[in-house]
Enzyme design. Structure first.
Site, PDB file in Angstrom:
ATOM      1  N   GLU A  65       0.840  -1.006  -0.137  1.00 38.83           N
ATOM      2  CA  GLU A  65       0.118   0.083  -0.010  1.00 38.83           C
ATOM      3  C   GLU A  65       0.889   1.166  -0.010  1.00 38.83           C
ATOM      4  O   GLU A  65       0.558   2.179  -0.531  1.00 38.83           O
ATOM      5  CB  GLU A  65      -1.064   0.154   1.238  1.00 38.83           C
ATOM      6  CG  GLU A  65      -2.131  -1.044   1.118  1.00 38.83           C
ATOM      7  CD  GLU A  65      -1.804  -2.521   1.646  1.00 38.83           C
ATOM      8  OE1 GLU A  65      -0.568  -2.635   1.951  1.00 38.83           O
ATOM      9  OE2 GLU A  65      -2.640  -3.270   1.903  1.00 38.83           O
ATOM     10  N   PHE A 102     -12.410  -6.797  13.421  1.00 40.20           N
ATOM     11  CA  PHE A 102     -10.963  -7.350  12.635  1.00 40.20           C
ATOM     12  C   PHE A 102     -10.797  -6.254  11.462  1.00 40.20           C
ATOM     13  O   PHE A 102     -11.198  -5.703  10.806  1.00 40.20           O
ATOM     14  CB  PHE A 102     -11.606  -8.617  11.791  1.00 40.20           C
ATOM     15  CG  PHE A 102     -10.364  -9.093  11.195  1.00 40.20           C
ATOM     16  CD1 PHE A 102      -9.054  -9.557  11.724  1.00 40.20           C
ATOM     17  CD2 PHE A 102     -10.582  -9.143   9.556  1.00 40.20           C
ATOM     18  CE1 PHE A 102      -7.989 -10.095  10.505  1.00 40.20           C
ATOM     19  CE2 PHE A 102      -9.672  -9.504   8.767  1.00 40.20           C
ATOM     20  CZ  PHE A 102      -8.253 -10.038   9.247  1.00 40.20           C
ATOM     21  N   GLN A 103      -9.092  -6.002  11.484  1.00 45.04           N
ATOM     22  CA  GLN A 103      -8.747  -5.163  10.699  1.00 45.04           C
ATOM     23  C   GLN A 103      -9.328  -3.606  10.846  1.00 45.04           C
ATOM     24  O   GLN A 103      -9.368  -2.772   9.926  1.00 45.04           O
ATOM     25  CB  GLN A 103      -8.694  -5.414   9.135  1.00 45.04           C
ATOM     26  CG  GLN A 103      -7.827  -6.675   8.736  1.00 45.04           C
ATOM     27  CD  GLN A 103      -7.690  -6.842   7.482  1.00 45.04           C
ATOM     28  OE1 GLN A 103      -8.535  -6.624   6.338  1.00 45.04           O
ATOM     29  NE2 GLN A 103      -6.452  -7.513   7.116  1.00 45.04           N
ATOM     30  N   LYS A 154     -17.603   0.139   5.374  1.00 41.82           N
ATOM     31  CA  LYS A 154     -17.737  -0.908   4.169  1.00 41.82           C
ATOM     32  C   LYS A 154     -19.314  -0.844   3.459  1.00 41.82           C
ATOM     33  O   LYS A 154     -19.782  -0.878   2.680  1.00 41.82           O
ATOM     34  CB  LYS A 154     -17.581  -2.226   4.941  1.00 41.82           C
ATOM     35  CG  LYS A 154     -17.941  -3.496   3.815  1.00 41.82           C
ATOM     36  CD  LYS A 154     -17.595  -4.824   4.350  1.00 41.82           C
ATOM     37  CE  LYS A 154     -17.638  -5.881   3.347  1.00 41.82           C
ATOM     38  NZ  LYS A 154     -17.413  -7.230   3.893  1.00 41.82           N
ATOM     39  N   MET A 179      24.551   7.913   2.629  1.00 43.34           N
ATOM     40  CA  MET A 179      24.492   9.296   3.277  1.00 43.34           C
ATOM     41  C   MET A 179      24.634   9.148   4.651  1.00 43.34           C
ATOM     42  O   MET A 179      25.147   9.987   5.436  1.00 43.34           O
ATOM     43  CB  MET A 179      23.199   9.883   2.857  1.00 43.34           C
ATOM     44  CG  MET A 179      23.034  11.352   3.227  1.00 43.34           C
ATOM     45  SD  MET A 179      24.436  12.477   2.455  1.00 43.34           S
ATOM     46  CE  MET A 179      23.399  13.091   1.222  1.00 43.34           C
TER      47      MET A 179
END
Lengths: 579, 185
Positions: free
Chosen positions: A54, A116-117, A166, A484
């Protein structure tokens, strides 16, 4: 066009709103609560680009947005999908990149139940976005999507996140297209104050050692042509910041390169000795100014910015102008043209000697790539990329040494060619950003110049390159170090290098072959140019791993906390300058 | 020195979080914060008292104005404004002290809002310093509990917020294409 009388799902409505906003594609990754959205995409013409993480969806949307100037769209599911977007969102916020991020949220009746999630995406991303929304009612959805696009793309651009429950995706309702949005508290400055612009013109004519300091605002505002008119008409030297590269063509004679920590000697000395800074779409970032109290001590400042909160944040200007930098420059150029006959000869001698001084600095310490016959210098690699690009290719980068060398040595003769992670400095940005840019500009040659560290953060996206047949040329400046960080450990931590050696780098030829495309490693200077040519000639993606000299450092360098005139101009050991 | 910030904001979820975020991101501790609807139920008025470094005051205000939900933000610290706070005090009042407590309350303009055999609940409004004194005085009579409302303030200079008009949807699309020359689709 959809019928307005039949019932449609929220997911479908969202897609229609995206179409109305001119979105071409969504960079995303599906999951549980976005199932209804992906179901709607099944038979919708909206293109979805499946990335492999993502965070990279968000970076790819930024690559797309920077390459086009349009709002990039990314999408993730609830919980881990949404939290994975966070780095990308902050990156977009820091670099003022217009993106709309769509995240799924658990069903509205479950919000707050540790479902959940579930994660508090709205709360988590509050400080990572220009604005964010939580949509719990389908009736609000179209309005919010249009608001999100408007906020992301207007004013000072930035990321806007819309978290959608949802049941909003799956709910059915009649769709009535929204014709107007009303955000009474959202002010988008446009024209600057005419009186202030007149005063700016006066100050420009009166200055003896003026300099233009142009930044990312020039690119976002599409002000390149006006910037060019300004510097040519008044014949002023100009520096472009890391975010502003390409705002003025790199080959333009008035362009004296990038200022700041790894800026050119002429740019930093110019900013130090100028008596007038014309600051255009910049934020006086610490990587540009060095120690603020030593920055441009003799200068008056004209600061043009669309964001009033940037004015006076780091440096208090003598003349602030809040407005769209393109429109301000249009008016300024017009006023300069009107007033020129009367006063343009004023200070002519001082201006001539100022230019003389600038040219002297440029000759004294030119930005010249270090090239060796024994080993491949990283500067050599970016110069070869520059030669192939001719100022026209899109180049993306991560953060670090390779980014600085690219900024120093690759020419950008147009805006929107240089795509890097500037403000946030996110490793792993270059490859996914190149994916977004290549989608946006299939006509362009796209190089992803990355280090061996950042590359290993974005390796999964090699699959995306293959998946969509994107001919991105990934060039790894492989020094076996987090260069760096090592440079700072060497210079400021008494050479106590710690946790910067990257051992176990994969065999690139095998790696690319495993993904089904061509990869190659080169180690000898004479192999470099042919290998890069081969990469460019290959019709598909190409992975070129260049073993560069392991201990090269970026110069000039302004040590943190120093004034920008206090530059370390080169490494202590002698260097071989090319013939 | 404490700063008094007055805000007119859209009454929307997240607005409070965004505004306090400008302060908490810098590690500032909010001394008091009040928020309630205005005459227009779509808007809220907020008064925040916070200790902001003087050099950052105008920046903090500008960063609040920048928020989409904020219609107006002003620093009332040194401008013409009136500010009041309310305190509710529960004080134990044995029979022999009840008259004295009531007399003292009267001096502060406090009202009795509940009276029982144990004591009184009193309500007082005023500027915060006056309420400090009131609480100190009441404490001298015995065990005490107090809840303060936080400061509410109103500017005496009637500045109308500058509001943006509606814009047509999709207006960004043309604007951006014009900028880049990249055709859509």
């Amino acid at each position: 066009m959809m019928s307005t009388s039949s019932l449609v799902s929220g997911a479908r409505m969202l897609l229609e709103c995206l179409v109305r906003e001119g979105a071409e594609c969504i960079f995303g990754y599906p999951g549980g609560v976005t199932l209804p959205l992906y179901d709607a995409m099944y038979d919708h013409p909206m293109r979805h680009v499946l990335v492999r993480h993502e965070e990279n969806a968000c970076f790819a949307a930024q690559g797309y947005a920077i390459a086009t100037g349009r709002v990039g769209v990314c999408c993730a599911t609830s919980g881990p999908g949404a939290t994975n977007l966070v780095t990308g969102l902050v990156n977009g916020l820091m670099d003022s990149t217009p993106i709309v991020a769509i995240t799924g949220q658990v069903a509205s009746k479950l919000i707050g139940s540790d479902a959940f999630q579930e994660a508090d995406t709205f709360g988590i991303t509050r400080s990572c976005t220009k604005h964010n929304y939580l949509v719990k009612n389908l009736a609000d959805l179209p309005q919010i999507i249009h608001e999100a696009f408007y906020i992301a793309g207007s004013g000072r651009p930035g990321p806007v996140l819309v978290d959608i429950a949802k049941d909003v995706f799956s709910g059915q309702s009649r769709y009535a297209p929204v014709s107007a949005i009303h955000l009474p508290g959202y002010k988008v400055p446009s024209d600057g104050h005419t009186g202030q612009i007149r005063r700016a013109a006066q100050m420009i004519w009166e200055a003896r050692r003026p300099i233009v300091y142009a930044g990312g605002g020039i690119i976002s505002a599409g002000a390149s042509a006006e910037l060019r008119r300004l510097v040519e008409f008044v014949d002023i030297p100009a520096v472009c910041t890391l975010m502003g590269l390409g705002g003025l063509p790199s080959e333009h004679p008035n362009f004296i390169s990038m200022p700041g920590m790894h800026g050119s000697y002429a740019a930093n000395m110019g900013l130090t000795q100028t008596d007038l800074i014309i600051a255009l779409g910049v934020r006086f970032d610490d990587r540009v100014t060095g120690r603020l109290s030593a920055f441009a001590p003799h200068a008056k400042v004209i600061h043009v910015d669309i964001d009033p909160s940037e004015i006076g944040k780091n440096r208090i200007p003598e003349l602030p102008i809040v407005g769209d930098v393109r429109r301000v420059l249009e008016k300024l150029n017009q006023i300069l043209a009107e007033t020129a006959p009367a006063i343009s000869t004023q200070n002519a001698a001082a201006r001539r000697s100022w230019w003389h001084q600038i040219r002297e600095w440029q000759e004294q310490y030119p930005l010249k790539p270090v090239i060796s016959e024994a080993e491949i210098k990283p500067q050599h690699v970016v110069s070869e990329i520059d030669r192939l690009s001719g100022g026209k290719a899109i180049v993306t980068s991560d953060v670090g040494q390779h980014q600085m060398w690219s900024a120093q040595f690759i020419r950008f003769n147009e805006p929107r060619l240089w795509i890097n992670s500037g403000g946030l400095g996110s490793m792993g940005f270059g490859l996914p950003a190149a994916i977004g840019a290549q989608f946006a500009r299939p006509d362009k040659l796209v190089f992803a110049v990355v280090g061996d560290g950042g590359f290993q953060m974005s390796i999964p996206e090699l699959a995306t390159l293959v998946n969509y047949g994107l001919p991105v040329k990934v060039v790894i400046l492989n020094n076996g170090y987090l260069g760096m960080v090592r440079q700072w450990q060497e210079l400021f931590y008494n050479n106590r290098t710690c946790a910067v050696e990257l051992e176990g780098f994969p065999d690139v030829q095998k790696l690319a072959a495993a993904y089904g495309f061509t990869g190659r490693t080169v180690e000898k200077p004479h192999e470099l140019a042919p290998a890069l040519q081969e990469a460019v000639d290959d019709p598909g993606p190409y992975l070129l791993n260049v073993r560069v000299s392991p201990c090269e450092n970026v110069f000039p360098m302004v040590p943190a906390g120093s004034g920008i005139s206090e530059m370390v101009v080169g490494p202590p050991q002698p260097v071989l300058v090319p013939k | 020195m404490l700063q008094v910030i007055s805000l007119l904001v859209e009454n929307k979820p997240g607005a409070l979080m965004r505004i306090t975020g400008v302060l908490t991101a810098r590690g500032y501790n909010i001394e008091s914060l009040t928020v309630a609807r205005t005459l227009d139920p779509a808007l809220s008025h907020m008064t925040i008292v916070v200790d902001v470094d003087p050099s950052l005051r105008s920046l903090v205000i500008k960063q609040m104005i920048k928020l989409i939900n904020v219609l107006q933000a002003s620093d009332l610290t040194e401008s013409r404004a009136v500010a009041r706070e309310m305190v509710l005090v529960r004080v134990k009042a044995p029979v022999d002290r009840r008259t004295a407590i009531l007399k003292e309350a009267e001096i502060f303009g406090a009202r009795v809002i509940d009276s029982s055999v144990e004591g009184f609940a009193l309500e007082a409004t005023g500027d915060p310093e006056k309420l400090d004194e009131f609480i100190d005085v009441m404490r001298s009579y015995g065990e005490l509990d107090a809840t303060r409302s936080g400061l509410v303030a109103i500017s005496l200079e009637g500045k109308k917020p500058r509001l943006s008009p509606p814009v047509p949807t999709g207006s960004g699309v043309e604007k951006l294409e014009q900028k880049t020359g990249v055709p859509n689709g």
